[in-house]
Scaffold this motif. Sequence first.
Motif, PDB file in Angstrom:
ATOM      1  N   PRO A   1      10.555  -8.566   6.158  1.00 31.85           N
ATOM      2  CA  PRO A   1       9.136  -8.723   5.795  1.00 31.85           C
ATOM      3  C   PRO A   1       8.591  -7.607   4.909  1.00 31.85           C
ATOM      4  O   PRO A   1       7.695  -7.847   4.113  1.00 31.85           O
ATOM      5  CB  PRO A   1       8.421  -8.738   7.153  1.00 31.85           C
ATOM      6  N   LYS A   2       9.168  -6.417   4.997  1.00 29.98           N
ATOM      7  CA  LYS A   2       8.637  -5.321   4.184  1.00 29.98           C
ATOM      8  C   LYS A   2       8.795  -5.602   2.691  1.00 29.98           C
ATOM      9  O   LYS A   2       7.923  -5.277   1.896  1.00 29.98           O
ATOM     10  CB  LYS A   2       9.312  -4.005   4.554  1.00 29.98           C
ATOM     11  N   ASP A   3       9.946  -6.216   2.312  1.00 27.47           N
ATOM     12  CA  ASP A   3      10.147  -6.564   0.897  1.00 27.47           C
ATOM     13  C   ASP A   3       9.081  -7.547   0.442  1.00 27.47           C
ATOM     14  O   ASP A   3       8.584  -7.482  -0.672  1.00 27.47           O
ATOM     15  CB  ASP A   3      11.536  -7.200   0.686  1.00 27.47           C
ATOM     16  N   SER A   4       8.768  -8.492   1.327  1.00 27.87           N
ATOM     17  CA  SER A   4       7.766  -9.499   0.978  1.00 27.87           C
ATOM     18  C   SER A   4       6.411  -8.866   0.752  1.00 27.87           C
ATOM     19  O   SER A   4       5.692  -9.235  -0.167  1.00 27.87           O
ATOM     20  CB  SER A   4       7.629 -10.533   2.097  1.00 27.87           C
ATOM     21  N   LEU A   5       6.083  -7.933   1.583  1.00 25.99           N
ATOM     22  CA  LEU A   5       4.755  -7.330   1.508  1.00 25.99           C
ATOM     23  C   LEU A   5       4.520  -6.739   0.113  1.00 25.99           C
ATOM     24  O   LEU A   5       3.476  -6.945  -0.506  1.00 25.99           O
ATOM     25  CB  LEU A   5       4.624  -6.246   2.588  1.00 25.99           C
ATOM     26  N   ARG A   6       5.519  -6.040  -0.391  1.00 30.51           N
ATOM     27  CA  ARG A   6       5.399  -5.431  -1.721  1.00 30.51           C
ATOM     28  C   ARG A   6       5.215  -6.523  -2.779  1.00 30.51           C
ATOM     29  O   ARG A   6       4.341  -6.443  -3.637  1.00 30.51           O
ATOM     30  CB  ARG A   6       6.662  -4.607  -1.998  1.00 30.51           C
ATOM     31  N   LYS A   7       6.040  -7.579  -2.685  1.00 26.22           N
ATOM     32  CA  LYS A   7       5.976  -8.649  -3.680  1.00 26.22           C
ATOM     33  C   LYS A   7       4.642  -9.376  -3.631  1.00 26.22           C
ATOM     34  O   LYS A   7       4.072  -9.744  -4.659  1.00 26.22           O
ATOM     35  CB  LYS A   7       7.128  -9.630  -3.456  1.00 26.22           C
ATOM     36  N   LEU A   8       4.145  -9.602  -2.436  1.00 29.04           N
ATOM     37  CA  LEU A   8       2.863 -10.307  -2.295  1.00 29.04           C
ATOM     38  C   LEU A   8       1.722  -9.479  -2.877  1.00 29.04           C
ATOM     39  O   LEU A   8       0.830 -10.017  -3.539  1.00 29.04           O
ATOM     40  CB  LEU A   8       2.593 -10.625  -0.820  1.00 29.04           C
ATOM     41  N   PHE A   9       1.785  -8.179  -2.656  1.00 29.80           N
ATOM     42  CA  PHE A   9       0.724  -7.337  -3.224  1.00 29.80           C
ATOM     43  C   PHE A   9       0.807  -7.336  -4.760  1.00 29.80           C
ATOM     44  O   PHE A   9      -0.221  -7.258  -5.430  1.00 29.80           O
ATOM     45  CB  PHE A   9       0.783  -5.913  -2.651  1.00 29.80           C
ATOM     46  N   CYS A  10       2.025  -7.435  -5.318  1.00 32.50           N
ATOM     47  CA  CYS A  10       2.173  -7.531  -6.778  1.00 32.50           C
ATOM     48  C   CYS A  10       1.499  -8.806  -7.282  1.00 32.50           C
ATOM     49  O   CYS A  10       0.774  -8.782  -8.284  1.00 32.50           O
ATOM     50  CB  CYS A  10       3.641  -7.559  -7.175  1.00 32.50           C
ATOM     51  N   ILE A  11       1.765  -9.916  -6.611  1.00 33.91           N
ATOM     52  CA  ILE A  11       1.159 -11.185  -7.022  1.00 33.91           C
ATOM     53  C   ILE A  11      -0.361 -11.082  -6.944  1.00 33.91           C
ATOM     54  O   ILE A  11      -1.091 -11.488  -7.852  1.00 33.91           O
ATOM     55  CB  ILE A  11       1.668 -12.345  -6.133  1.00 33.91           C
ATOM     56  N   TRP A  12      -0.825 -10.498  -5.853  1.00 37.89           N
ATOM     57  CA  TRP A  12      -2.272 -10.372  -5.661  1.00 37.89           C
ATOM     58  C   TRP A  12      -2.883  -9.553  -6.800  1.00 37.89           C
ATOM     59  O   TRP A  12      -3.942  -9.883  -7.343  1.00 37.89           O
ATOM     60  CB  TRP A  12      -2.560  -9.708  -4.291  1.00 37.89           C
ATOM     61  N   ALA A  13      -2.184  -8.472  -7.175  1.00 43.57           N
ATOM     62  CA  ALA A  13      -2.705  -7.613  -8.243  1.00 43.57           C
ATOM     63  C   ALA A  13      -2.840  -8.399  -9.546  1.00 43.57           C
ATOM     64  O   ALA A  13      -3.839  -8.276 -10.261  1.00 43.57           O
ATOM     65  CB  ALA A  13      -1.788  -6.406  -8.428  1.00 43.57           C
ATOM     66  N   THR A  14      -1.825  -9.218  -9.866  1.00 47.86           N
ATOM     67  CA  THR A  14      -1.884 -10.018 -11.102  1.00 47.86           C
ATOM     68  C   THR A  14      -3.051 -11.002 -11.040  1.00 47.86           C
ATOM     69  O   THR A  14      -3.791 -11.169 -12.010  1.00 47.86           O
ATOM     70  CB  THR A  14      -0.552 -10.780 -11.301  1.00 47.86           C
ATOM     71  N   ILE A  15      -3.227 -11.645  -9.892  1.00 45.85           N
ATOM     72  CA  ILE A  15      -4.335 -12.596  -9.763  1.00 45.85           C
ATOM     73  C   ILE A  15      -5.668 -11.871  -9.947  1.00 45.85           C
ATOM     74  O   ILE A  15      -6.577 -12.374 -10.620  1.00 45.85           O
ATOM     75  CB  ILE A  15      -4.297 -13.312  -8.386  1.00 45.85           C
TER      76      ILE A  15
END
Lengths: 448, 404
Positions: free
Chosen positions: A213-227
Motif C-alpha cells: 500500500p505504501k507504493d500506492s499512496l505515493r502514486k495516488l498523491f501524484c495523480i491528485w497533484a496533476t488533477i
Amino acid sequence: MFFEVSVNLLNKKPSITDIYPPNGDSDRNSDAWLPMEKTKRVFFVTKLSNTPDLEMLTMPGVLLEEDIEDEMGEPIIVCCKEAKAGCKRGSLTAGLSPTERRLRELIQVGAYGAAINHTAALLALYGQGRGKQGHRTTHSPQSLQIWYIRIALLVKIKSFAVAQAEAQPFSQLEKPDIFYQYYPELYGNRTGSMASFNFRLLLAELPMICGKPKDSLRKLFCIWATIKRMLKNLKQGLCEDGSSSISDTDKTNSLKLWTIRESKVMYSIVNCSCSIKDYALAIEMLVHLCERDGAPKHVLLSALGRLHLQTGNISDAEVCFNESSHCGSNSVRGLVDKGLLAIAQNNYEEAYVCFQQANCLDPSNIMILNNMSVSLFHAGQTKEAIAVLESAISSKPVGGVHESLILNLCTLYDMQSSRGIMKKFALLRQMSKYSADAPTTILEKLYG
Amino acid sequence: METEEHLLALKVMRLTRPTLASPLPVTCDSKDLPGNLLNNSLQQDPTAVPGSETIAIGQFLLLPQNPVNIYLGETFSSYICVYSETKQNVYNVSVKVDLQTSSQRLPLANNPPTSTLTSDQTVNTVIQHEVKEIGTHILVCEVSYQNSAGILLSFRKFFKIQVLKPLDVKTKFYNAENDDVYLEAQVQNITSGPICLEKVALDASHLFKVTCLNMTHTGESIFGKVTLLQPQSISQYLYCLTPNEKLISDVKSLSGATNIGKLDIVWRSNLGEKGRLQTSQLQRMSPDYGDIKLSITELPNFVVLEELFTFKCKLVNNGERTVDFMLYLENTENIAWCGISGKKLDPLPPHSHKALEFKCIPLVPGLRTLSGVKLVDTFLKRTYTYDELGQVYVVLPEGLNNHQ
C-alpha cells in the motif's frame, strides 16, 4: 456520489456511441492529462522523426501462458460434478471469433475467467498477445481499453501476481506513446491520454491491492497533484493543460468531471491509508471530503463513524453517526450504525435488536441478515445464526452466495459439528448454480 | 491424551470482534468498454455500502478468519460448543471450563447439566474473562455425561493461550522545592496495531491532590482530536501532585510519603475491543529533608534592579527538641540585604514551623541566585548555610529599558 458521470446511463444498455462518442469537448475533458516534462521532450523529438529510447515506450503483452481454467479441484469433481458443469457455463465457445460485444456479455454474466481469456484473444489481434511483452507496438484507445478490462478482471478474480506482472510495462501511463500527441499523423492535433482515467487509477491502486500500500499512496498523491493542476487551469478559464481558453459551459462541465475524479482519488487515498493502518490520514481525508461542495455528507459521516469504530474511538463514532442522521441518512442506515456501535460496546444482544429492526424495514437486505447472524453467534446461539444465513441464501441466492457470507457460514458449520464438510459441499453445489466463477478463497475454506 | 471414543465432541472458538468486510472497488466510466457492468456488480455486492461503494470502510460483519493476539487487560472470550457424535441420546451433560494461569486456576463456567441431549442438539457456553496475568494460560474444558446405559463418562480438552503485554509504561518523578511532586508517564503501544487510548488517569493516593497537566487552558487535550497511538508510538503524560495540608505540616511523614498512586489506563482497538490496565503503586524516591528545613513560600519571578523586594520562607523544625536560632544575612555581589543580621529568633518547638520574611535589593541585572542566609543553632553551635534559596530575574527599571 460514486459514478455521477454515468448515473443517467445506469439503466440503459451502453450503445456504441456511449463507448466511443464522436470527438469533441467531452473527449478533450475526459482524456485530458498533463504529461511529465520527460514525456513532453519525447513528443518534440518524434516530431523531428527521431525514434525515442525503448525505455520510454510501453510494450505490454499477455503473460498468462494458458487460459484460466475454473478453480474447482479434485474433491469437487468427485463430490459434485454439477458444480463443475455450472462453472463452465461462461466459457468461450470454441469457433466464435473474439469481439468486444462478447467480452461485455461475459462480464455481464460474471464469467470473469472466460472474459480474461477473451481479452487475451482480443489483444493478440493488436499484436499484444502472448509472448509480446517487450516488443514494440502501437497503442490505441481501444487496445488500452482491453488492457484495462483485463487487469481489472484479474484483480476481481484475485490473480494479483499476474495482474501486477502484466501491468508492469504500463508503469503509471506516463510514457509518451500513451498520449495522442505521440501520433500526430493519426490523431492530428488531438491531445491527452488514450488510456482512460479509471485505468490510471487502477494502476495506482494495484500495489495496494497486491499488499504494497505504501507504493500506492505515493502514486495516488501524484495523480491528485496533476488533477489539482488541471483544476487550477480550469478555474482560470483555461483548458485542462492551460494551453488555451475555453467557453463557460465547457469550463463548468470539465470542472464537474474533474472534481468528481478528484473525489475518486481521495476515496482511494482513504482506502490506501486504511490498509496501512494510518487511520489518522484516513480520518483527515474523510473530514476533508465532507467539507467539499455537494459532498454526500450523510454517507461520508457514516463512513467516518465506522472508521472511528475500527480504531476503537467509540465516542467520536457516536458523534459522527448522530451527525450523519441529521444530514439526512435513512433509518436503515441509522439502525445499522447503531448496531455496529452496540458491537463495539460488546453488547451483541442490543446489536441484534438494531439489525432486526433494520431487517423489518429492508427484509431482503443480505448484509443486515448477515449481521443479525453474527450477533446471534456471539450471544451463544449458533443454531439460530446458521438458520438466518441459510434463509438469506435461499431467499436471495444471487446476492446471498457471496464470499464473505459463505466464509461466515462455513465458520459456523465448523463450530457446530464434525459433519460440517457435508454441509459445505451442499453450499458449493448451490454456489455453482448462481455464480459462474467460484472465488478461490471460498474453495479453500470449503475444502478445509 | 484422549484415546477412547466418546459420544460427544467439543469445539472451542475464541470470540474476538468481527471485522468489517468491504468489496475491492473496481469501477468504470460509462465511456469505458464495459460501460456500467463493473459498477453494477459492485453495487450489487452485499458488502458494499450503498452510496459509498468505493470507500473500503464496510458494514458487513465478518467473523475473524485469522487468530488475533490477546493482551493483558483485555477480555478473553470463547465459544464452547458440545455436540453429539452419535444417534443415541446422551444424559446429564455438563461442561466445566477453567482457566489455568501460572499462579492460579480460575473457574469460568460450570453450567447446570443438560438432562438429555439428542443427536441434533448442542450445549453452548460463552465465557468471558478479563486477563490479569501475562504468559501462558491453559483453557481446560471438561465434559461429563452419561450414556444410555447410565455409565458416567468424561473427557477433557486443553487449549493454550499466550497473553502478551500491550503497553510499556515508564515513569519519572521530580520532587519540587515547594513539596509538589511531578510525575511524567510514558505510555508506549507495544501491540501489533494502532490503539485508541480512551482514558489515562492518575488515581493518586489520599495524601496527594492531582492536577492533570495534559489539557490546554480551554480544556482540550494537548494530543489533539485523535488519541490514536500507532504501534511502538509513545504518548507522554504529566501530572502535578500537591501534598495535602496535614502532610505539609509534618515533614517526617511528607518525607515518608512515597506512595504516589496508580495509573489507570483504558484503551480500545479493533471495533471497540477494550483493554484496561492499572499499574502497581508508583513509588517516588523519598526526599531527604533533615531536621531543619528552610524553603521559599513566596518569591517574585521578576524584580527591578535596585528596588527593594520581599520574599517569604518557611522554617521547619523536624527534630525532637526546641531549637534556638541566630539569623545572619551576608551581602553578596548580587544582593544587598535589608534587615538585621545577627538577630535571635524565637525558640522553635519540635515539629513546628514558622514563617520568615526577607527584604533585599538586587544589585546586578539578569538571573540571580538568592544566597547569603545563615542560621546558627546556638545549642549545637551548628551552622546551616543557604546559598541557593531561590532565583529571581532582575530587570532594568522601565525608563532605562526604553532608552536602550
